[in-house]
Write a protein that holds these residues in place. Sequence first.
Motif, PDB file in Angstrom:
ATOM      1  N   MET A   1      45.979  45.652  33.701  1.00 46.02           N
ATOM      2  CA  MET A   1      44.754  46.061  34.296  1.00 46.02           C
ATOM      3  C   MET A   1      44.603  45.173  35.395  1.00 46.02           C
ATOM      4  SD  MET A   1      41.034  46.697  32.518  1.00 46.02           S
ATOM      5  CE  MET A   1      41.567  47.230  31.217  1.00 46.02           C
ATOM      6  N   THR A   2      44.293  45.825  36.623  1.00 44.12           N
ATOM      7  CA  THR A   2      44.008  44.831  37.862  1.00 44.12           C
ATOM      8  C   THR A   2      42.606  44.112  37.608  1.00 44.12           C
ATOM      9  OG1 THR A   2      42.890  46.698  38.950  1.00 44.12           O
ATOM     10  CG2 THR A   2      45.113  46.358  39.304  1.00 44.12           C
ATOM     11  N   THR A   3      42.412  43.015  38.224  1.00 44.93           N
ATOM     12  CA  THR A   3      41.257  42.253  38.232  1.00 44.93           C
ATOM     13  C   THR A   3      39.897  43.222  38.657  1.00 44.93           C
ATOM     14  OG1 THR A   3      42.376  40.550  38.935  1.00 44.93           O
ATOM     15  CG2 THR A   3      40.163  40.372  39.025  1.00 44.93           C
ATOM     16  N   ALA A   4      40.259  44.167  39.701  1.00 40.55           N
ATOM     17  CA  ALA A   4      38.818  44.838  39.854  1.00 40.55           C
ATOM     18  C   ALA A   4      38.476  45.741  38.734  1.00 40.55           C
ATOM     19  CB  ALA A   4      39.241  45.507  41.182  1.00 40.55           C
TER      20      ALA A   4
ATOM     21  N   PHE B   1      35.579  50.881  23.239  1.00 35.44           N
ATOM     22  CA  PHE B   1      36.265  50.213  24.146  1.00 35.44           C
ATOM     23  C   PHE B   1      37.331  49.311  23.046  1.00 35.44           C
ATOM     24  CE2 PHE B   1      32.754  50.874  26.473  1.00 35.44           C
ATOM     25  CZ  PHE B   1      32.873  50.382  27.866  1.00 35.44           C
ATOM     26  N   GLN B   2      37.173  48.905  21.873  1.00 35.85           N
ATOM     27  CA  GLN B   2      38.320  48.478  21.105  1.00 35.85           C
ATOM     28  C   GLN B   2      39.681  49.534  21.071  1.00 35.85           C
ATOM     29  OE1 GLN B   2      39.222  45.524  19.804  1.00 35.85           O
ATOM     30  NE2 GLN B   2      37.683  44.588  20.758  1.00 35.85           N
ATOM     31  N   LYS B   3      39.207  50.783  20.868  1.00 40.27           N
ATOM     32  CA  LYS B   3      40.125  51.909  20.724  1.00 40.27           C
ATOM     33  C   LYS B   3      40.800  51.925  21.887  1.00 40.27           C
ATOM     34  CE  LYS B   3      40.500  56.474  19.216  1.00 40.27           C
ATOM     35  NZ  LYS B   3      39.680  57.740  18.568  1.00 40.27           N
TER      36      LYS B   3
ATOM     37  N   ASN C   1      43.850  49.137  25.155  1.00 41.38           N
ATOM     38  CA  ASN C   1      45.480  49.001  25.549  1.00 41.38           C
ATOM     39  C   ASN C   1      45.962  50.351  26.413  1.00 41.38           C
ATOM     40  OD1 ASN C   1      46.005  46.586  24.253  1.00 41.38           O
ATOM     41  ND2 ASN C   1      46.080  47.873  22.463  1.00 41.38           N
ATOM     42  N   ILE C   2      45.029  51.190  26.900  1.00 41.90           N
ATOM     43  CA  ILE C   2      44.992  52.179  27.818  1.00 41.90           C
ATOM     44  C   ILE C   2      45.303  51.588  29.042  1.00 41.90           C
ATOM     45  CG2 ILE C   2      44.123  54.438  29.180  1.00 41.90           C
ATOM     46  CD1 ILE C   2      43.124  54.999  26.126  1.00 41.90           C
ATOM     47  N   HIS C   3      46.183  52.000  29.942  1.00 43.65           N
ATOM     48  CA  HIS C   3      46.614  51.525  31.262  1.00 43.65           C
ATOM     49  C   HIS C   3      46.496  52.913  32.063  1.00 43.65           C
ATOM     50  CE1 HIS C   3      47.459  47.319  29.968  1.00 43.65           C
ATOM     51  NE2 HIS C   3      48.241  48.070  29.093  1.00 43.65           N
ATOM     52  N   LEU C   4      45.808  52.772  32.865  1.00 42.47           N
ATOM     53  CA  LEU C   4      45.709  54.151  33.813  1.00 42.47           C
ATOM     54  C   LEU C   4      46.535  54.073  35.052  1.00 42.47           C
ATOM     55  CD1 LEU C   4      41.950  54.545  34.037  1.00 42.47           C
ATOM     56  CD2 LEU C   4      43.454  55.664  32.527  1.00 42.47           C
TER      57      LEU C   4
ATOM     58  N   PRO D   1      39.528  59.101  29.305  1.00 40.46           N
ATOM     59  CA  PRO D   1      39.405  58.238  28.253  1.00 40.46           C
ATOM     60  C   PRO D   1      39.179  59.064  27.037  1.00 40.46           C
ATOM     61  CG  PRO D   1      37.827  57.606  30.136  1.00 40.46           C
ATOM     62  CD  PRO D   1      38.746  58.925  30.434  1.00 40.46           C
ATOM     63  N   VAL D   2      39.836  58.460  25.889  1.00 37.22           N
ATOM     64  CA  VAL D   2      39.646  59.140  24.635  1.00 37.22           C
ATOM     65  C   VAL D   2      38.522  59.748  24.214  1.00 37.22           C
ATOM     66  CG1 VAL D   2      40.233  58.932  22.164  1.00 37.22           C
ATOM     67  CG2 VAL D   2      41.795  57.901  23.790  1.00 37.22           C
ATOM     68  N   TYR D   3      37.432  58.878  24.576  1.00 34.70           N
ATOM     69  CA  TYR D   3      35.952  58.989  24.009  1.00 34.70           C
ATOM     70  C   TYR D   3      35.425  60.488  24.986  1.00 34.70           C
ATOM     71  CZ  TYR D   3      34.534  56.407  28.337  1.00 34.70           C
ATOM     72  OH  TYR D   3      34.342  55.898  29.283  1.00 34.70           O
ATOM     73  N   LEU D   4      35.959  60.469  26.053  1.00 36.38           N
ATOM     74  CA  LEU D   4      35.624  61.868  26.707  1.00 36.38           C
ATOM     75  C   LEU D   4      36.419  63.112  26.238  1.00 36.38           C
ATOM     76  CD1 LEU D   4      35.250  60.809  30.475  1.00 36.38           C
ATOM     77  CD2 LEU D   4      33.380  61.211  28.848  1.00 36.38           C
ATOM     78  N   LYS D   5      37.645  62.997  25.886  1.00 33.99           N
ATOM     79  CA  LYS D   5      38.434  64.043  25.317  1.00 33.99           C
ATOM     80  C   LYS D   5      37.635  64.649  24.356  1.00 33.99           C
ATOM     81  CE  LYS D   5      43.030  62.664  27.072  1.00 33.99           C
ATOM     82  NZ  LYS D   5      44.258  61.964  26.931  1.00 33.99           N
ATOM     83  N   SER D   6      37.409  63.523  23.169  1.00 33.56           N
ATOM     84  CA  SER D   6      36.715  64.160  21.835  1.00 33.56           C
ATOM     85  C   SER D   6      35.295  64.906  22.386  1.00 33.56           C
ATOM     86  CB  SER D   6      36.392  62.739  21.073  1.00 33.56           C
ATOM     87  OG  SER D   6      35.589  62.184  21.679  1.00 33.56           O
ATOM     88  N   HIS D   7      34.648  64.457  23.215  1.00 39.73           N
ATOM     89  CA  HIS D   7      33.180  65.149  23.564  1.00 39.73           C
ATOM     90  C   HIS D   7      33.588  66.683  24.011  1.00 39.73           C
ATOM     91  CE1 HIS D   7      29.496  65.953  25.284  1.00 39.73           C
ATOM     92  NE2 HIS D   7      29.816  65.784  26.338  1.00 39.73           N
ATOM     93  N   ASP D   8      34.965  66.698  24.851  1.00 45.49           N
ATOM     94  CA  ASP D   8      35.180  67.986  25.244  1.00 45.49           C
ATOM     95  C   ASP D   8      35.579  69.032  24.154  1.00 45.49           C
ATOM     96  OD1 ASP D   8      34.678  67.293  28.057  1.00 45.49           O
ATOM     97  OD2 ASP D   8      36.641  66.678  28.466  1.00 45.49           O
ATOM     98  N   GLU D   9      36.112  68.406  23.362  1.00 47.99           N
ATOM     99  CA  GLU D   9      36.633  69.111  22.139  1.00 47.99           C
ATOM    100  C   GLU D   9      35.304  69.723  21.291  1.00 47.99           C
ATOM    101  OE1 GLU D   9      39.282  66.715  19.893  1.00 47.99           O
ATOM    102  OE2 GLU D   9      40.915  66.863  21.471  1.00 47.99           O
ATOM    103  N   VAL D  10      34.108  69.054  21.212  1.00 49.16           N
ATOM    104  CA  VAL D  10      33.330  69.383  20.510  1.00 49.16           C
ATOM    105  C   VAL D  10      32.427  70.412  21.332  1.00 49.16           C
ATOM    106  CG1 VAL D  10      31.076  68.533  19.479  1.00 49.16           C
ATOM    107  CG2 VAL D  10      33.219  67.098  19.371  1.00 49.16           C
TER     108      VAL D  10
END
Length: 91
Positions: free
Chosen positions: A1-4, A48-50, A53-56, A81-90
């Motif tokens: 992950m870059t510093t920015a 955030f913990q989940k 390790n995601i690198h975009l 992000p995973v949390y947005l994918k789960s929101h879209d499924e609901v």
Amino acid sequence: MTTATRQEVLGLYRRIFRLARKWQAASGQMEDTIKEKQYILNEARMLFQKNKNIHLPPMGLIPLRGQGLRSQEKLRKLSKPVYLKSHDEVS
């Protein structure tokens, strides 16, 4: 992950915690407010913990023509992000 990117993620994390600190339940009940604040904090920590390790992949590097456009759309979909994918499924 870059510093920015790291700074942006940490900034978002801090903003979520500040939001939780100022949160007021719509019902106005103190118990509801406490429960909702705790929920916000727990969800933020867990997600955030989940996703730590995601690198975009870098976006915007593919030319926007034919195959490149489809590839870029695919990258955008994968980088959501995973949390947005789960929101879209609901929804």
